[in-house]
Enzyme design. Structure first.
Site, mmCIF file in Angstrom:
data_model
loop_
_atom_site.group_PDB
_atom_site.id
_atom_site.type_symbol
_atom_site.label_atom_id
_atom_site.label_comp_id
_atom_site.label_asym_id
_atom_site.label_seq_id
_atom_site.Cartn_x
_atom_site.Cartn_y
_atom_site.Cartn_z
ATOM 1 C CG HIS A 170 57.348 30.491 70.328
ATOM 2 N ND1 HIS A 170 56.258 30.005 71.007
ATOM 3 C CD2 HIS A 170 56.872 31.280 69.339
ATOM 4 C CE1 HIS A 170 55.151 30.482 70.446
ATOM 5 N NE2 HIS A 170 55.497 31.263 69.428
ATOM 6 C CB SER B 68 45.729 36.893 67.699
ATOM 7 O OG SER B 68 45.594 35.711 68.477
ATOM 8 C CD GLU C 91 53.349 27.868 70.706
ATOM 9 O OE1 GLU C 91 53.986 27.462 69.721
ATOM 10 O OE2 GLU C 91 52.367 28.641 70.604
ATOM 11 N N GLY D 258 47.510 32.507 69.573
ATOM 12 C CA GLY D 258 46.539 31.494 69.162
ATOM 13 C C GLY D 258 45.168 31.659 69.798
ATOM 14 C CE LYS E 55 52.787 29.468 66.952
ATOM 15 N NZ LYS E 55 51.952 29.907 68.043
ATOM 16 C CD GLU F 113 55.433 35.347 69.269
ATOM 17 O OE1 GLU F 113 54.983 35.477 68.135
ATOM 18 O OE2 GLU F 113 55.653 34.235 69.791
ATOM 19 C CG ASN G 163 56.347 29.994 64.678
ATOM 20 O OD1 ASN G 163 56.681 28.894 64.226
ATOM 21 N ND2 ASN G 163 56.233 30.237 65.984
HETATM 22 P P1 13P Z 1 49.336 33.212 66.365
HETATM 23 O O1 13P Z 1 49.580 34.231 65.287
HETATM 24 O O2 13P Z 1 48.729 31.936 65.877
HETATM 25 O O3 13P Z 1 48.631 33.803 67.546
HETATM 26 O O4 13P Z 1 50.808 32.770 66.891
HETATM 27 C C1 13P Z 1 51.714 33.754 67.225
HETATM 28 C C2 13P Z 1 53.014 33.098 67.476
HETATM 29 O O5 13P Z 1 53.173 32.388 68.447
HETATM 30 C C3 13P Z 1 54.086 33.321 66.486
HETATM 31 O O6 13P Z 1 55.309 32.863 66.957
#
Ligand code: 13P
Length: 263
Positions: free
Chosen positions: A99, A217, A101, A177, A15, A171, A13
């Site tokens: 997600h 992560s 976010e 992150g 982002k 997640e 992903n």
């Molecule tokens: P990270 O791997 O950067 O923690 O992000 C995970 C994520 O949100 C994947 O959709």
């Protein structure tokens, strides 16, 4: 991971990272580095602006194309939105919905997430439905109840015969992150719960064929341990998917877990 019944999936992903002009060199590097695998599906969920370039850069179908969200609406006066039909027209295979976010910044609710997933399934794409608890919910012992609720709410819009085409990603919000990962046991407990929820709603056959991913992560150092858990069928990778060298090592971890020979 149980390769007998379901696909292993490693999905990146991106982002809102990397530029359209960086897609081609990334794809070339990844194609050179990534191990050939019969058991692992690799997908890249890129910004909408990158999809066509990615499709052209991949040349074969070793890597599936993914998007990061979809509109709730079919077509019409929805400025700034991208419909399921538009994504299907670009031959997108996977689309992330729900997600944390998007829930945080766009206000997506559990019901929206189910409707988006249903719209994607209708057009022949697989939704990657994200669920996860906050740190506060984990500390108050609410994780399992919260996840059960999120999965059932999303599933309530999805026709029974399409459930097996869904992918669920666990997640934990506190792991995204942050460099903090759930331990393999913590992640397994929740992924097992997700499968049990699907089993109670759609039966054992469907439940065992749905791929459940862990995200938060995940990187080349912790992937093997996480992917060794029986109900974790892959990963949804943010930061570590931005570098082909790191991402290809995570893909390699699937081969290590399944005992597949690497070429
Ligand atoms: P990270 O791997 O950067 O923690 O992000 C995970 C994520 O949100 C994947 O959709």
């Amino acid at each position: 991971m149980n390769k007998k019944y379901r696909k292993a999936i490693i999905a990146g992903n991106w982002k809102m990272n990397l530029l359209p002009s960086q897609v081609k060199p990334y794809a070339e590097e990844l194609r050179n580095l990534m191990p050939k695998s019969k058991t692992c599906e690799v997908a890249l969920c890129v910004p909408f602006t990158h999809i066509s370039t990615l499709r052209r850069s991949l040349k074969d179908n070793r890597i599936a194309i993914g998007a990061q969200d979809v509109s709730l609406y079919e077509k019409g006066a929805y400025t700034g939105e991208i419909s399921a039909e538009m994504l299907a027209d670009l031959n997108v295979n996977y689309v992330i919905v729900g997600h944390s976010e998007c829930r945080q910044y766009h206000g997506d609710t559990d019901i929206d997430v189910g409707r988006k997933a249903a719209a994607l399934l209708e057009k022949g794409m697989s939704p990657i439905i994200c669920v996860g608890e906050s740190l506060d919910q984990r500390e108050r012992g609410l994780t399992v109840d919260h996840i059960r609720y999120q999965v059932l709410a999303a599933m309530s819009s999805i026709p029974e015969e399409k459930v097996r085409q869904c992918v669920i990603a666990y997640e934990p919000i506190w792991a995204i992150g942050t460099g903090k990962t759930a331990t393999p046991e913590e992640a397994q407990e929740v992924c097992e719960t997700i499968r049990a929820v699907i089993r109670s709603k759609s039966g054992a056959r469907t439940a065992r064929s749905v791929s459940i991913l862990y995200g938060g992560s995940m990187n080349s150092s912790n992937a093997f341990e996480l992917l060794s858990m029986p109900d974790i069928d892959g990963g949804l990778i943010g930061g570590a998917s931005l570098k082909p060298s790191e991402f290809s090592k995570i893909i390699g971890a699937v081969a290590e877990v399944t005992g597949e020979e690497q070429k």
